[in-house]
Every structure is written in C-alpha cells, then in structure tokens.
Design a protein around this motif. Structure first.
Motif, PDB file in Angstrom:
ATOM      1  N   ALA A 159       8.118  12.160  -9.255  1.00 34.54           N
ATOM      2  CA  ALA A 159       7.540  11.939  -7.929  1.00 34.54           C
ATOM      3  C   ALA A 159       8.329  10.870  -7.194  1.00 34.54           C
ATOM      4  CB  ALA A 159       6.079  11.497  -8.060  1.00 34.54           C
ATOM      5  N   THR A 160       8.213  10.886  -5.870  1.00 33.19           N
ATOM      6  CA  THR A 160       8.774   9.854  -5.018  1.00 33.19           C
ATOM      7  C   THR A 160       7.674   9.392  -4.077  1.00 33.19           C
ATOM      8  OG1 THR A 160      10.958  10.898  -5.116  1.00 33.19           O
ATOM      9  CG2 THR A 160      10.599   9.286  -3.362  1.00 33.19           C
ATOM     10  N   LEU A 161       7.448   8.076  -4.048  1.00 29.63           N
ATOM     11  CA  LEU A 161       6.400   7.495  -3.215  1.00 29.63           C
ATOM     12  C   LEU A 161       6.978   6.375  -2.369  1.00 29.63           C
ATOM     13  CD1 LEU A 161       5.211   7.882  -6.381  1.00 29.63           C
ATOM     14  CD2 LEU A 161       3.117   7.595  -5.113  1.00 29.63           C
ATOM     15  N   THR A 162       6.373   6.140  -1.209  1.00 37.99           N
ATOM     16  CA  THR A 162       6.799   5.051  -0.343  1.00 37.99           C
ATOM     17  C   THR A 162       5.628   4.088  -0.152  1.00 37.99           C
ATOM     18  OG1 THR A 162       8.408   6.458   0.787  1.00 37.99           O
ATOM     19  CG2 THR A 162       7.759   4.424   1.916  1.00 37.99           C
ATOM     20  N   TYR A 163       5.942   2.807  -0.283  1.00 39.08           N
ATOM     21  CA  TYR A 163       4.973   1.718  -0.132  1.00 39.08           C
ATOM     22  C   TYR A 163       5.405   0.840   1.038  1.00 39.08           C
ATOM     23  CZ  TYR A 163       3.876   3.202  -4.847  1.00 39.08           C
ATOM     24  OH  TYR A 163       3.538   3.973  -5.937  1.00 39.08           O
ATOM     25  N   VAL A 211       0.850  -1.185   0.000  1.00 42.45           N
ATOM     26  CA  VAL A 211       0.000   0.000   0.000  1.00 42.45           C
ATOM     27  C   VAL A 211       0.885   1.234   0.000  1.00 42.45           C
ATOM     28  CG1 VAL A 211      -2.010  -1.036   1.130  1.00 42.45           C
ATOM     29  CG2 VAL A 211      -0.230   0.034   2.517  1.00 42.45           C
ATOM     30  N   THR A 212       0.359   2.296  -0.562  1.00 38.17           N
ATOM     31  CA  THR A 212       1.060   3.581  -0.554  1.00 38.17           C
ATOM     32  C   THR A 212       0.912   4.189   0.835  1.00 38.17           C
ATOM     33  OG1 THR A 212       0.327   3.860  -2.839  1.00 38.17           O
ATOM     34  CG2 THR A 212       1.252   5.804  -1.736  1.00 38.17           C
ATOM     35  N   ILE A 213       2.029   4.546   1.458  1.00 42.49           N
ATOM     36  CA  ILE A 213       1.931   5.206   2.763  1.00 42.49           C
ATOM     37  C   ILE A 213       2.348   6.668   2.698  1.00 42.49           C
ATOM     38  CG2 ILE A 213       2.188   3.122   4.127  1.00 42.49           C
ATOM     39  CD1 ILE A 213       5.085   4.213   4.753  1.00 42.49           C
ATOM     40  N   ALA A 214       3.071   7.053   1.631  1.00 42.20           N
ATOM     41  CA  ALA A 214       3.489   8.458   1.530  1.00 42.20           C
ATOM     42  C   ALA A 214       3.756   8.830   0.087  1.00 42.20           C
ATOM     43  CB  ALA A 214       4.747   8.703   2.366  1.00 42.20           C
ATOM     44  N   VAL A 215       3.372  10.039  -0.230  1.00 39.48           N
ATOM     45  CA  VAL A 215       3.827  10.689  -1.455  1.00 39.48           C
ATOM     46  C   VAL A 215       4.845  11.704  -0.960  1.00 39.48           C
ATOM     47  CG1 VAL A 215       3.201  12.079  -3.449  1.00 39.48           C
ATOM     48  CG2 VAL A 215       1.618  10.324  -2.614  1.00 39.48           C
ATOM     49  N   ASN A 216       6.117  11.332  -1.053  1.00 39.65           N
ATOM     50  CA  ASN A 216       7.190  12.139  -0.483  1.00 39.65           C
ATOM     51  C   ASN A 216       7.405  13.430  -1.253  1.00 39.65           C
ATOM     52  OD1 ASN A 216       7.543   9.158  -0.251  1.00 39.65           O
ATOM     53  ND2 ASN A 216       9.005   9.762   1.289  1.00 39.65           N
ATOM     54  N   SER A 217       7.248  13.355  -2.579  1.00 34.91           N
ATOM     55  CA  SER A 217       7.352  14.564  -3.403  1.00 34.91           C
ATOM     56  C   SER A 217       6.596  14.312  -4.701  1.00 34.91           C
ATOM     57  CB  SER A 217       8.807  14.928  -3.699  1.00 34.91           C
ATOM     58  OG  SER A 217       9.408  13.943  -4.518  1.00 34.91           O
ATOM     59  N   PHE A 218       6.114  15.401  -5.277  1.00 38.68           N
ATOM     60  CA  PHE A 218       5.385  15.310  -6.540  1.00 38.68           C
ATOM     61  C   PHE A 218       5.504  16.665  -7.214  1.00 38.68           C
ATOM     62  CE2 PHE A 218       2.369  14.331  -9.684  1.00 38.68           C
ATOM     63  CZ  PHE A 218       2.059  12.987  -9.598  1.00 38.68           C
ATOM     64  N   VAL A 219       6.124  16.694  -8.387  1.00 38.24           N
ATOM     65  CA  VAL A 219       6.327  17.955  -9.091  1.00 38.24           C
ATOM     66  C   VAL A 219       5.716  17.853 -10.486  1.00 38.24           C
ATOM     67  CG1 VAL A 219       8.042  19.582  -9.972  1.00 38.24           C
ATOM     68  CG2 VAL A 219       8.473  18.370  -7.826  1.00 38.24           C
ATOM     69  N   PHE A 220       4.784  18.763 -10.776  1.00 39.81           N
ATOM     70  CA  PHE A 220       4.217  18.872 -12.121  1.00 39.81           C
ATOM     71  C   PHE A 220       5.081  19.875 -12.886  1.00 39.81           C
ATOM     72  CE2 PHE A 220       0.560  17.737  -9.479  1.00 39.81           C
ATOM     73  CZ  PHE A 220       0.004  16.703 -10.208  1.00 39.81           C
ATOM     74  N   ARG A 221       5.733  19.424 -13.948  1.00 35.98           N
ATOM     75  CA  ARG A 221       6.625  20.302 -14.715  1.00 35.98           C
ATOM     76  C   ARG A 221       5.955  20.871 -15.957  1.00 35.98           C
ATOM     77  NH1 ARG A 221      11.046  20.728 -12.307  1.00 35.98           N
ATOM     78  NH2 ARG A 221      11.987  19.094 -11.062  1.00 35.98           N
ATOM     79  N   GLU A 222       5.130  20.068 -16.616  1.00 35.42           N
ATOM     80  CA  GLU A 222       4.466  20.470 -17.863  1.00 35.42           C
ATOM     81  C   GLU A 222       3.065  19.875 -17.871  1.00 35.42           C
ATOM     82  OE1 GLU A 222       5.647  22.229 -20.537  1.00 35.42           O
ATOM     83  OE2 GLU A 222       7.662  22.539 -19.719  1.00 35.42           O
ATOM     84  N   PRO A 223       2.126  20.499 -18.569  1.00 30.58           N
ATOM     85  CA  PRO A 223       0.798  19.877 -18.689  1.00 30.58           C
ATOM     86  C   PRO A 223       0.866  18.641 -19.578  1.00 30.58           C
ATOM     87  CG  PRO A 223       0.923  21.848 -20.048  1.00 30.58           C
ATOM     88  CD  PRO A 223       2.208  21.785 -19.264  1.00 30.58           C
ATOM     89  N   VAL A 224      -0.132  17.787 -19.432  1.00 32.70           N
ATOM     90  CA  VAL A 224      -0.298  16.621 -20.292  1.00 32.70           C
ATOM     91  C   VAL A 224      -1.545  16.862 -21.128  1.00 32.70           C
ATOM     92  CG1 VAL A 224      -0.765  14.130 -20.338  1.00 32.70           C
ATOM     93  CG2 VAL A 224       0.832  15.080 -18.653  1.00 32.70           C
ATOM     94  N   THR A 237      12.858  -2.071   6.330  1.00 32.38           N
ATOM     95  CA  THR A 237      12.475  -3.406   6.775  1.00 32.38           C
ATOM     96  C   THR A 237      11.162  -3.836   6.135  1.00 32.38           C
ATOM     97  OG1 THR A 237      13.577  -3.005   8.884  1.00 32.38           O
ATOM     98  CG2 THR A 237      12.007  -4.830   8.810  1.00 32.38           C
ATOM     99  N   THR A 238      10.200  -2.898   6.082  1.00 29.47           N
ATOM    100  CA  THR A 238       8.880  -3.192   5.512  1.00 29.47           C
ATOM    101  C   THR A 238       8.525  -2.265   4.352  1.00 29.47           C
ATOM    102  OG1 THR A 238       7.759  -1.688   7.044  1.00 29.47           O
ATOM    103  CG2 THR A 238       8.005  -3.982   7.760  1.00 29.47           C
ATOM    104  N   SER A 239       9.346  -1.262   4.110  1.00 31.15           N
ATOM    105  CA  SER A 239       8.988  -0.220   3.134  1.00 31.15           C
ATOM    106  C   SER A 239       9.896  -0.205   1.915  1.00 31.15           C
ATOM    107  CB  SER A 239       9.015   1.156   3.798  1.00 31.15           C
ATOM    108  OG  SER A 239      10.338   1.489   4.173  1.00 31.15           O
ATOM    109  N   ILE A 240       9.329   0.346   0.845  1.00 29.37           N
ATOM    110  CA  ILE A 240      10.033   0.475  -0.433  1.00 29.37           C
ATOM    111  C   ILE A 240       9.743   1.875  -0.962  1.00 29.37           C
ATOM    112  CG2 ILE A 240      10.234  -0.402  -2.789  1.00 29.37           C
ATOM    113  CD1 ILE A 240       8.825  -3.003  -1.601  1.00 29.37           C
ATOM    114  N   THR A 241      10.787   2.643  -1.260  1.00 28.19           N
ATOM    115  CA  THR A 241      10.625   3.983  -1.824  1.00 28.19           C
ATOM    116  C   THR A 241      10.962   3.929  -3.309  1.00 28.19           C
ATOM    117  OG1 THR A 241      11.147   4.999   0.303  1.00 28.19           O
ATOM    118  CG2 THR A 241      11.320   6.407  -1.641  1.00 28.19           C
ATOM    119  N   VAL A 242      10.092   4.533  -4.105  1.00 22.96           N
ATOM    120  CA  VAL A 242      10.193   4.455  -5.554  1.00 22.96           C
ATOM    121  C   VAL A 242      10.182   5.861  -6.153  1.00 22.96           C
ATOM    122  CG1 VAL A 242       9.105   3.551  -7.651  1.00 22.96           C
ATOM    123  CG2 VAL A 242       8.961   2.240  -5.521  1.00 22.96           C
TER     124      VAL A 242
END
Length: 130
Positions: free
Chosen positions: A108-112, A52-65, A82-87
């Motif tokens: 973006a950087t997210l942690t699961y 499960v996603t536990i954090a959105v550590n950073s999220f930057v919108f640079r250009e529109p889609v 130990t239990t988490s993975i940052t992507v």
C-alpha cells in the motif's frame, strides 16, 4: 521463494480469532488499520509530531492472512512535500511453523499530513540537526 526484507519491521502483529471474517480469513479492514498504523510511524518520526492520513493512494491485497500468521509491516518514506509525507508499506506473513515460509500479502501507499496543535497543516521540520 519470498523472504522478509533485510531490515527491522516497523510493526509485527499476530491476528486473533476475533479478527476473522466468516470465511476464516483475517478481515481486510484489520489489515488496512494495521497498514495505516505502520505507515504513520515513520511519518510521525519525520514530522516530529502529529500526522493524519489524508489519502490511501493504493492498496493491493495479494494473499489472505490467517489467524496463525505472524504479520510483519515494513514502512518506508518515499516522498515528502511541504506538509505531506508519502509512505510505502509492504506486508508479509510468516506461515506454518512446522514448514515455515513467507508470503507477501499486501502492499500500500498512504499519504500523511503534519498537523499543528490546533489541527491545521504545518510545514515539515528541517532535516538539519537530525
């Protein structure tokens, strides 16, 4: 000139007209949802099961889609606990088929966290035997 990374994307999607906001750009929430899906793919593989996603550590919108963009998501594991993975997830749009070019639109950087069958945290499996 921006180029796509020299590896297979984790996810590739074409937005649809229903994904547009009142200004004609793709909703930021659409992009955020797809970033979360892309980030979860290497996390699930590493955890060998539910995350499960536990954090959105950073999220930057640079250009529109835009609705005509082919959007590619590249996800890389950058940290394990130990239990988490940052992507980290990088997002690129391929634009204008008549005059093709690539634009980096988001990063973006997210942690699961890995979960057991009851929904509790569980340790990540050993990397041995992979």
């Amino acid at each position: 000139m921006t180029k796509l990374p020299d590896r297979e994307p984790t996810l590739r999607v074409l937005p649809l007209p229903k994904d547009l906001n009142q200004s004609g750009d793709v909703f930021g929430g659409w992009l955020m949802a797809h970033v979360d899906i892309a980030g979860s793919i290497p996390a699930i593989r590493r955890a060998r099961g539910r995350v499960v996603t536990i954090a959105v550590n950073s999220f930057v919108f640079r250009e529109p889609v835009f609705v005509t963009d082919l959007v590619s998501f590249y996800a890389t594991i950058v940290r394990e606990g130990t239990t988490s993975i940052t992507v980290d997830v990088e997002v690129y749009s391929e634009r204008d088929p008549m005059n093709p070019h690539v634009v980096k639109v988001t990063e973006a950087t997210l942690t699961y966290v890995a979960l057991d069958e009851r929904g509790g945290k569980r340790p990540l499996p050993s990397m041995e035997g992979r």
